[in-house]
Design a protein around this motif. Structure first.
Motif, PDB file in Angstrom:
ATOM      1  N   VAL A 156       0.743  -1.117  -0.169  1.00  0.00           N
ATOM      2  CA  VAL A 156      -0.037   0.058  -0.013  1.00  0.00           C
ATOM      3  C   VAL A 156       1.036   1.233  -0.007  1.00  0.00           C
ATOM      4  N   VAL A 157       0.489   2.356  -0.771  1.00  0.00           N
ATOM      5  CA  VAL A 157       1.291   3.442  -1.007  1.00  0.00           C
ATOM      6  C   VAL A 157       0.457   4.610  -0.547  1.00  0.00           C
ATOM      7  N   ASP A 158       1.092   5.815  -0.267  1.00  0.00           N
ATOM      8  CA  ASP A 158       0.410   6.967  -0.043  1.00  0.00           C
ATOM      9  C   ASP A 158       1.440   7.999  -0.530  1.00  0.00           C
ATOM     10  N   GLY A 159       0.630   9.146  -1.305  1.00  0.00           N
ATOM     11  CA  GLY A 159       1.515  10.119  -1.726  1.00  0.00           C
ATOM     12  C   GLY A 159       1.944   9.718  -3.336  1.00  0.00           C
ATOM     13  N   VAL A 160       1.312   8.743  -4.039  1.00  0.00           N
ATOM     14  CA  VAL A 160       1.377   8.409  -5.257  1.00  0.00           C
ATOM     15  C   VAL A 160       0.024   8.307  -5.872  1.00  0.00           C
ATOM     16  N   SER A 161      -0.286   8.835  -7.026  1.00  0.00           N
ATOM     17  CA  SER A 161      -1.578   8.881  -7.729  1.00  0.00           C
ATOM     18  C   SER A 161      -1.778   7.207  -8.169  1.00  0.00           C
TER      19      SER A 161
END
Length: 381
Positions: A60-65
């Protein structure tokens, strides 16, 4: 901690409370990542849950569209810094990850990461995940910026609570899976007993009617009326069981969450990669939600058991006031026209019946060696 946009005990408390609100594993992972990125004021954050094959079961990533993430490509493998965090189980704080001897480069569409802070998430002695952040938001005079010892300590506290939240979410999902399995077993036993008794009585009554047809037609007629009544009772038993077998999760969690949970279970249980995405789908009539779920289950069963697929992708999207479900696999495929000529094969007739019964449509696209796409659309309420 004045460098963070939300600092101090209130920010930590907010992050921990957010993690404790969710019970679905995927939601917990997303909350952990978002909380870590906000708390430490980083541009990027990610959390990987390792599998047993040198890769990640979930990432899971956050900050990447979403567009960037799709362009990056497949999930990363456990190598370089990620492998160090998982296998050596210690924190990694680097001023420039690109200068580390373990650095192996990025995929073409990957954002450029510089300062880096990562550490394992541990449940006792077991490493159950790797949490990392990159590119701290601050001015960089002559490149002088990065994560601090305070940041590392704060992320360590967050990781400890993340381990608790993630473990609780896993236990919740396993408990619900066991409850569903036990309930299905109970219903199957009750259904077997009730319908078996009715069918046994029906068979005896039909045999009695057959013996009476020639010598006592009026009594035979009475027995045949009893056969009809018993058949109707057996049908009622079956209908009642089908209604009771409607997944409780549909009523509790809705279609999107139920599909996501079941697909996560399948992804863990099979060697094939099974993914799910749901976009903008609102609540649908109960009959349509159940039909969509059953079609998805049947199509997934076919893809995972019979097609030899390496990847099965399930999407559920809003279309007008209704929804469209699409199950795509890269398996061996088949000739749909040959299947129709062969009769009830691969559950396609059952899926079409479910779709039409819910007022929807089902289309199947496949060819030998070309994989399969099954699409079901329902109109909504």
């Amino acid at each position: 901690m004045s460098h963070a946009p939300r600092s101090g005990l209130a920010a930590v408390s907010s992050a921990l409370l957010a993690m404790s609100r969710h019970l679905e594993v995927r939601d917990v992972l997303k909350t952990i990542v978002a909380s870590a990125r906000e708390l430490l004021d980083a541009q990027y954050a990610a959390l990987g849950v390792p599998d047993d094959h040198g890769g990640f079961a979930q990432f899971v990533v956050d900050g990447v569209s979403e567009e960037q993430w799709k362009a990056i490509g497949p999930l990363p493998r456990q190598h370089g810094i990620l492998a160090a965090m998982l296998h050596e189980a210690r924190a990694e704080r680097l001023a420039d990850v690109r200068k580390d001897p373990r650095f192996e480069g990025w995929p073409k569409a990957h954002p450029d990461l510089v300062d880096f802070l990562g550490l394992p998430i541990r449940d006792g002695d077991e490493v159950i995940g790797a949490l990392f952040l990159a590119n701290k938001n601050c001015e960089r005079p002559e490149g002088g910026c990065g994560f601090t010892e305070d940041d590392e300590e704060l992320l360590g506290i967050l990781a400890q609570h993340a381990a608790i939240a993630l473990t609780n979410a896993r236990l919740y999902e396993r408990s619900r899976e066991l409850t569903i399995a036990e309930e299905r077993s109970r219903l199957a036993h009750e259904l077997h007993d009730a319908v078996s008794q009715k069918l046994f009585s029906l068979r005896l009554t039909a045999q009695a009617a057959a013996r009476l047809v020639d010598r006592d037609p009026s009594r035979a007629k009475g027995e045949l009326q009893q056969v009809a009544a018993l058949a109707a009772e057996a049908a009622d038993e079956l209908r009642a069981a089908v209604v009771e077998l409607r997944p409780a999760a549909l009523d509790e969690d809705g279609l999107v969450a139920t599909l996501r949970t079941q697909i996560q279970v399948l992804d863990r249980a099979h060697s094939a990669r099974v993914t799910f995405a749901g976009h903008g789908v609102k609540a649908l009539p109960a009959s349509q939600e159940e039909a969509l779920l059953r079609v998805a289950q049947e199509a997934l069963h076919n893809a995972l058991r019979h097609s030899g697929a390496g990847h099965v992708d399930v999407t559920l999207d809003r279309r007008g006031g209704g929804a469209v479900l699409r199950i795509t696999d890269d398996g061996s495929g088949f000739d749909p026209s040959a299947v129709r000529r062969a009769g009830r094969h691969l559950g396609l007739v059952s899926m079409r019946d479910r779709a039409s019964g819910a007022g929807g449509t089902l289309t199947v696209e496949s060819a030998p060696g070309k994989g399969t796409v099954i699409e079901m659309e329902v109109p909504g309420g």
